[in-house]
Enzyme design. Structure first.
Site, PDB file in Angstrom:
ATOM      1  CE  LYS A  71     -24.471 -28.587 -40.112  1.00  0.00           C
ATOM      2  NZ  LYS A  71     -23.256 -29.374 -40.342  1.00  0.00           N
ATOM      3  CE  LYS A 125     -22.770 -33.475 -28.763  1.00  0.00           C
ATOM      4  NZ  LYS A 125     -22.903 -34.704 -29.553  1.00  0.00           N
ATOM      5  CE  LYS A 133     -14.884 -28.586 -34.377  1.00  0.00           C
ATOM      6  NZ  LYS A 133     -14.194 -29.843 -34.330  1.00  0.00           N
TER       7      LYS A 133
END
Ligand code: TRP
Length: 329
Positions: free
Chosen positions: A111, A192, A195
């Site tokens: 991130k 997977k 969102k």
């Protein structure tokens, strides 16, 4: 009794992967454990947030848990930000963790390489998560496989704290999902459903209407040959449809495959099953969201009960570390 702590970020419109994977499993297990369900809103501010958005998402996830059948009397459903223990314990654990071990967290590495503004909170995120868990003497923490490193850190911090300051924390165990559905993206069945992947056609949202669900299922990618069988390696697309069908109809992907000759028939059955599964959850969620005061009352009750467990555990940790406790506590 085994105490189970689960946390989920209010990061937006829940999708079918969340519902059938984590939430359904948690709700099912809540009947035989002392369970805490925490909407970890504090974890959602590591990147700048629109306050209105955060508010809406927090209520939305609360309503989704309830719509999925979570009983707020039996379990404790609450917001992380409403119970001070999380923030209090986080600092103590930040001073227990080393800079190097936080730097090695793969989620931080991923991130921090993406955003241009890397907050200090993104770096210390895992210590807040450890605080969530350790503040409740939780025995078990059901999480996705991607949280393994965070759970290991939590255990290390508990052990280190106990070794330095005396037995204080219960060392929790991560419970990694092996049962429960692992739902993949309908367009990219090798990854997977999520969102954050920006694959709107591959992700079924709880807010999708019946027609949108049916359309997404019908356009799902399948595999080269034509037979319908469960084989995630060789046939990821079809296997994902079978997992969906099984999860929505309470069966297994292998047995769900029986009787289908063609992809078209399978897709029609999956579309119908998903629509039937989502419809009541979606409408119950909408009803709940119509009455935010009711949701806030449930959350307030949850926070009081969570606080009653966590506050004494934080005092215990403070005392062990040498802080003078305020008289009267
Ligand atoms: N980090 C978890 C995730 O992204 C969410 C989380 C925060 C959590 N605190 C927790 C999960 C405590 C379990 C227990 O999925």
């Amino acid at each position: 009794m085994t105490r189970v702590f689960s946390g989920m970020q209010p990061s937006g419109d829940p999708h079918l992967g969340n519902l059938l994977g984590a939430i359904a499993l948690w709700v099912a297990e809540a009947t035989h454990a002392e369970s805490l369900f925490c909407v970890v809103d504090l974890h959602s501010i590591t990147f700048p947030q629109d306050p209105r958005d955060l508010r809406a998402r927090t209520l939305d996830l609360t309503a989704t848990f309830l719509a999925m059948g979570l009983d707020p009397e039996r379990s404790i459903l609450f917001l992380q930000s409403q119970v001070p223990a999380h923030r209090e314990l986080a600092w103590l654990l930040e001073c227990t963790a080393s800079y190097g071990e936080l730097q090695r967290m793969t989620q931080f590495k991923d991130k921090s390489s993406r955003g241009e503004f890397v907050s200090a909170g993104l770096f210390t995120y895992p210590t807040l998560m450890a605080a969530d868990i350790l503040a409740y003497d939780a025995d078990q923490v059901p999480v996705g496989d991607d949280q393994r490193q965070h759970i290991e850190l939590t255990r290390d911090l508990a052990l280190r704290f106990n070794a330095r300051y005396g037995e204080t924390f219960v060392v929790p165990t991560g419970v990694y999902r092996t049962s429960g559905a692992r739902i993949m993206d309908l367009q990219h069945p090798e990854r997977k459903m999520s969102k954050s992947l920006d694959s709107p056609q591959g992700t079924i949202l709880l807010s999708d209407d019946d027609a949108a669900i049916a359309r997404k299922v019908k356009r799902a990618v399948t595999d080269a040959d034509t037979d319908v069988r469960y084989d995630p390696e060789a046939k990821p697309g079809v296997s994902n449809l079978l997992s969906l069908l099984a999860a929505c109809t309470d069966s297994t992907p292998e047995s769900a495959a029986a009787g289908f000759e063609r992809y078209g028939d399978l897709k029609a059955a999956v579309a119908e099953a998903v629509v039937e599964f989502v419809r009541p959850v979606r409408s119950r969620r909408a009803e709940l969201l119509d009455d935010p005061t009711h949701l806030l009352t449930i959350l307030a009750d949850g926070a009081v009960r969570a606080d009653a467990i966590a506050a004494p555990i934080v005092r215990r940790a403070e005392d062990a570390m040498g802080f003078l406790l305020r008289r009267g506590i």
